[in-house]
Design an enzyme around this catalytic site. Structure first.
Site, PDB file in Angstrom:
ATOM      1  N   SER A 192       0.830  -1.212   0.000  1.00  0.00           N
ATOM      2  CA  SER A 192       0.000   0.000   0.000  1.00  0.00           C
ATOM      3  C   SER A 192       0.861   1.258   0.000  1.00  0.00           C
ATOM      4  CB  SER A 192      -0.886  -0.007   1.243  1.00  0.00           C
ATOM      5  OG  SER A 192      -1.477   1.256   1.445  1.00  0.00           O
ATOM      6  N   HIS A 206     -13.400  -2.704  -2.372  1.00  0.00           N
ATOM      7  CA  HIS A 206     -12.544  -2.336  -1.231  1.00  0.00           C
ATOM      8  C   HIS A 206     -12.943  -3.145   0.007  1.00  0.00           C
ATOM      9  CE1 HIS A 206      -9.620   1.124  -0.688  1.00  0.00           C
ATOM     10  NE2 HIS A 206      -9.686   0.697   0.547  1.00  0.00           N
ATOM     11  N   LYS A 241      -7.768  -0.576  -9.570  1.00  0.00           N
ATOM     12  CA  LYS A 241      -8.407  -1.371  -8.499  1.00  0.00           C
ATOM     13  C   LYS A 241      -9.673  -0.668  -8.023  1.00  0.00           C
ATOM     14  CE  LYS A 241      -7.494  -3.104  -3.787  1.00  0.00           C
ATOM     15  NZ  LYS A 241      -8.099  -2.211  -2.810  1.00  0.00           N
ATOM     16  N   THR A 295      -5.671   2.686  -7.047  1.00  0.00           N
ATOM     17  CA  THR A 295      -6.971   2.503  -6.403  1.00  0.00           C
ATOM     18  C   THR A 295      -7.909   3.631  -6.818  1.00  0.00           C
ATOM     19  OG1 THR A 295      -5.966   1.330  -4.570  1.00  0.00           O
ATOM     20  CG2 THR A 295      -8.126   2.301  -4.165  1.00  0.00           C
ATOM     21  N   TYR A 318      -2.186   5.398  -4.044  1.00  0.00           N
ATOM     22  CA  TYR A 318      -3.242   6.358  -3.734  1.00  0.00           C
ATOM     23  C   TYR A 318      -2.779   7.665  -4.349  1.00  0.00           C
ATOM     24  CZ  TYR A 318      -6.073   3.759  -0.287  1.00  0.00           C
ATOM     25  OH  TYR A 318      -6.918   2.887   0.336  1.00  0.00           O
TER      26      TYR A 318
HETATM   27  C1  LIG Z   1      -7.205  -2.847   7.255  1.00  0.00           C
HETATM   28  C2  LIG Z   1      -7.370  -2.628   5.778  1.00  0.00           C
HETATM   29  C3  LIG Z   1      -6.647  -1.620   5.153  1.00  0.00           C
HETATM   30  C4  LIG Z   1      -6.773  -1.420   3.769  1.00  0.00           C
HETATM   31  N1  LIG Z   1      -5.983  -0.471   3.164  1.00  0.00           N
HETATM   32  C5  LIG Z   1      -6.019  -0.346   1.805  1.00  0.00           C
HETATM   33  C6  LIG Z   1      -5.093   0.506   1.128  1.00  0.00           C
HETATM   34  O1  LIG Z   1      -4.225   1.126   1.743  1.00  0.00           O
HETATM   35  N2  LIG Z   1      -5.208   0.597  -0.226  1.00  0.00           N
HETATM   36  C7  LIG Z   1      -6.146  -0.101  -0.950  1.00  0.00           C
HETATM   37  O2  LIG Z   1      -6.211   0.012  -2.186  1.00  0.00           O
HETATM   38  N3  LIG Z   1      -7.007  -0.949  -0.334  1.00  0.00           N
HETATM   39  C8  LIG Z   1      -6.953  -1.084   1.016  1.00  0.00           C
HETATM   40  N4  LIG Z   1      -7.788  -1.994   1.633  1.00  0.00           N
HETATM   41  C9  LIG Z   1      -8.689  -2.835   0.813  1.00  0.00           C
HETATM   42  C10 LIG Z   1      -7.976  -4.117   0.402  1.00  0.00           C
HETATM   43  O3  LIG Z   1      -6.937  -3.860  -0.511  1.00  0.00           O
HETATM   44  C11 LIG Z   1      -8.941  -5.119  -0.274  1.00  0.00           C
HETATM   45  O4  LIG Z   1      -9.629  -4.454  -1.303  1.00  0.00           O
HETATM   46  C12 LIG Z   1      -9.951  -5.772   0.658  1.00  0.00           C
HETATM   47  O5  LIG Z   1      -9.375  -6.068   1.910  1.00  0.00           O
HETATM   48  C13 LIG Z   1     -10.461  -7.048   0.009  1.00  0.00           C
HETATM   49  O6  LIG Z   1     -11.425  -7.673   0.750  1.00  0.00           O
HETATM   50  P1  LIG Z   1     -11.131  -8.937   1.720  1.00  0.00           P
HETATM   51  O7  LIG Z   1     -10.559  -8.341   2.956  1.00  0.00           O
HETATM   52  O8  LIG Z   1     -12.493  -9.533   1.905  1.00  0.00           O
HETATM   53  O9  LIG Z   1     -10.186  -9.861   1.010  1.00  0.00           O
HETATM   54  C14 LIG Z   1      -7.685  -2.201   3.015  1.00  0.00           C
HETATM   55  C15 LIG Z   1      -8.403  -3.220   3.661  1.00  0.00           C
HETATM   56  C16 LIG Z   1      -8.257  -3.444   5.016  1.00  0.00           C
HETATM   57  C17 LIG Z   1      -9.029  -4.561   5.655  1.00  0.00           C
END
Ligand SMILES: Cc1cc2nc3c(=O)[nH]c(=O)nc-3n(C[C@H](O)[C@H](O)[C@H](O)COP(=O)(O)O)c2cc1C
Length: 385
Positions: A106, A274, A250, A154, A128
Site C-alpha cells: 500500500s 474495497h 483497483k 486505487t 493512492y
Molecule cells: C485494514 C485494511 C486496510 C486497507 N488499506 C487499503 C489501502 O491502503 N489501499 C487499498 O487500495 N485498499 C486497502 N484496503 C482494501 C484491500 O486492498 C482489499 O480491497 C480488501 O481487503 C479485500 O477484501 P477482503 O478483505 O475480503 O479480502 C484495506 C483493507 C483493510 C481490511
C-alpha cells in the site's frame, strides 16, 4: 484451538488485538451489508464436478499480467500493516514470495517501498493518487526504480467510506483515552509491548514530506486532509508514461468502466469494492465479475478482490474469468496471529483447499477451470442471465 481455516485465524487475531484495532481490520462501511455479500455471494455459486478425470497431477499456477504465480493469490494492499502484527509489510511480502504468491504494498505502508522491495523483490505497488501531482509522480517513479512489475491504482476512494465501528471506537492515533479504550488496550499488553519495542510507526513513504514527518497523529491528520482525491480517466496515460511496468485499476465494478479502462490503455482491472469498506450497497466483485470479463473482451486482464475465505472461492473466481484473486483481511488475521509464520499459514491453508477442490472437481489445472464446472454456468442471479 487448532487453526484449520481462515475463520480460526480471525479468532486468533481477535484474541491478540485491542478491539478498536481488530475492528478496523475486520469492519466495513455502515451496516456492513456489502462486506457480508462479498462472501455470501460465493456460496450462491455451486460446482458441477466432472467425474473420472485423471487428477494425479495438479497445478494451481496461474499467469497474471505476464507473471506466473504458483499460488494464485495477490495479497491486497492494506494501510498501516505494521500496526497489526510483528514484521509488518516485510513479513507479509516474504511469506507471499516464499509461497509463490505476491504482495501488493500500500501507499500508506509503515515500511518504505525500497525496504520492502529489497526484502522481497517483485512486490507490486498500490498507488493512492495524491493531491500533489509531483508527489504522485515521485511515488510512481520510486515503485518503478524498486523493480515493482505492477502499479495498482486505487480508484474507489474519492472520499473515505463511513465505517461505523471505527467511529464508535474512536479509532485514532494515538488512541483516544476513553475508559473503554483504556480497557481495550490495557487488556492486550502483548500488543502494547510490541509497539513499544518496535521502530516507531508512521507513513514510511512520506517520511520526507512536511506534515507527515511529525509523528503518527500529525501524519494521520495530514493523510485525512489529503484524502479527497481526483482521479480521472485522462491520468491513466500519464501513469503509463511514467511507470515502466503494467498499470491496473483497483475498484472497478461497472462493465462500462472495464471498456473505458481498456480504451484508456490500462493493462488490467481489479473487480473490487474495497472489501465493503467504501460504498455500502455496492455489488459484490464475484457477482460483477462475469459482466466485467465480458466487457473486457480479452483486451485487459481481470483480477477479483474481496470476500475470498476458502480455496473453493478462488476456483469459482477463476472459472468465471478472473486471472488471479486478491485477499486482504485473511493475511492480516494471519499476521496478527503469528507474524510471518501466520501469513505463511494462511497461504498454506488456501493452497490446500484449492488443491482439494481441484481434485474433487475433476479439474487438475486451475487455469482450465471454466463456467462448465459451475451449475447453470455460474449465473445464479436473474440479473446476469
Ligand atoms: C485494514 C485494511 C486496510 C486497507 N488499506 C487499503 C489501502 O491502503 N489501499 C487499498 O487500495 N485498499 C486497502 N484496503 C482494501 C484491500 O486492498 C482489499 O480491497 C480488501 O481487503 C479485500 O477484501 P477482503 O478483505 O475480503 O479480502 C484495506 C483493507 C483493510 C481490511
Amino acid at each position: 484451538m487448532a487453526i484449520l481455516n481462515i475463520d480460526d485465524l480471525r479468532a486468533a487475531a481477535r484474541r491478540r488485538l485491542p478491539k478498536p484495532v481488530f475492528d478496523y481490520i475486520d469492519g466495513a462501511a455502515m451496516d456492513e451489508v456489502t462486506m457480508g455479500r462479498n462472501r455470501a455471494d460465493f456460496s450462491e455459486i455451486r460446482f458441477q464436478p466432472k467425474a473420472l478425470v485423471d487428477i494425479a497431477e495438479r497445478s494451481q499456477a496461474v499467469t497474471v499480467l505476464g507473471q506466473t504465480l504458483t499460488t494464485p493469490v495477490i495479497l491486497s494492499p492494506t494501510g498501516l500493516t505494521g500496526l497489526y502484527g510483528p514484521g509488518g509489510e516485510i513479513a507479509v511480502a516474504r511469506a507471499a514470495k516464499a509461497a509463490g504468491a505476491v504482495f501488493c504494498l500500500s501507499t500508506v505502508s509503515t515500511q518504505t517501498i525500497e525496504d520492502v522491495a529489497a526484502a522481497a523483490p517483485g512486490i507490486w505497488f498500490q498507488l493512492y493518487v495524491q493531491r500533489d501531482r509531483g508527489l504522485t509522480k515521485e511515488l510512481i517513479e520510486r515503485a518503478g526504480k524498486a523493480g515493482c512489475p505492477v502499479l495498482m491504482v486505487t480508484v474507489d476512494t474519492a472520499v473515505q467510506g463511513r465505517r461505523d465501528r471505527d467511529i464508535r471506537n474512536g479509532f485514532a492515533f494515538p488512541p483516544k483515552f476513553t475508559p473503554a479504550n483504556i480497557w481495550h488496550f490495557g487488556t492486550k499488553p502483548g500488543f502494547l509491548w510490541r509497539l513499544a519495542t518496535s521502530p516507531k510507526l508512521g507513513f514510511a513513504n512520506f517520511a520526507h514530506v512536511p506534515g507527515y514527518n511529525m509523528g503518527f497523529s500529525a501524519a494521520t491528520r495530514q493523510a485525512n486532509a489529503d484524502f479527497v482525491r481526483k482521479v480521472t480517466w485522462d491520468d491513466v496515460a500519464w501513469y503509463k508514461s511514467i511507470f515502466p511496468g503494467k498499470v491496473v485499476l483497483k475498484g472497478i465494478l461497472h462493465p462500462d468502466d472495464a471498456k473505458r479502462a481498456a480504451d484508456a490503455g490500462a493493462d488490467g482491472i481489479v473487480a473490487s469494492n474495497h472489501g465493503g469498506r467504501q460504498l455500502e450497497g455496492a455489488t459484490s466483485p464475484i457477482r460483477a465479475l462475469p459482466r466485467l470479463v465480458e466487457a473486457a473482451e480479452g483486451r485487459i486482464e481481470v483480477i477479483l478482490d474481496g470476500g475470498i475465505r476458502r480455496g473453493g472461492d478462488v476456483v469459482k473466481a477463476v472459472a468465471l474469468g478472473a486471472k488471479a484473486v486478491m485477499m486482504g483481511r485473511p493475511y492480516l488475521y494471519g499476521l496478527a496471529a503469528g507474524g510471518e509464520a501466520g501469513v505463511a499459514q494462511m497461504l498454506s491453508i488456501v493452497r490446500g483447499e484449492i488443491d482439494t477442490t481441484l481434485a474433487l472437481l475433476g479439474c487438475p489445472r486451475l487455469p482450465e477451470a471454466d463456467p462448465t464446472f459451475l451449475e447453470d454456468q455460474g449465473r445464479p442471479w436473474p440479473a446476469n442471465r
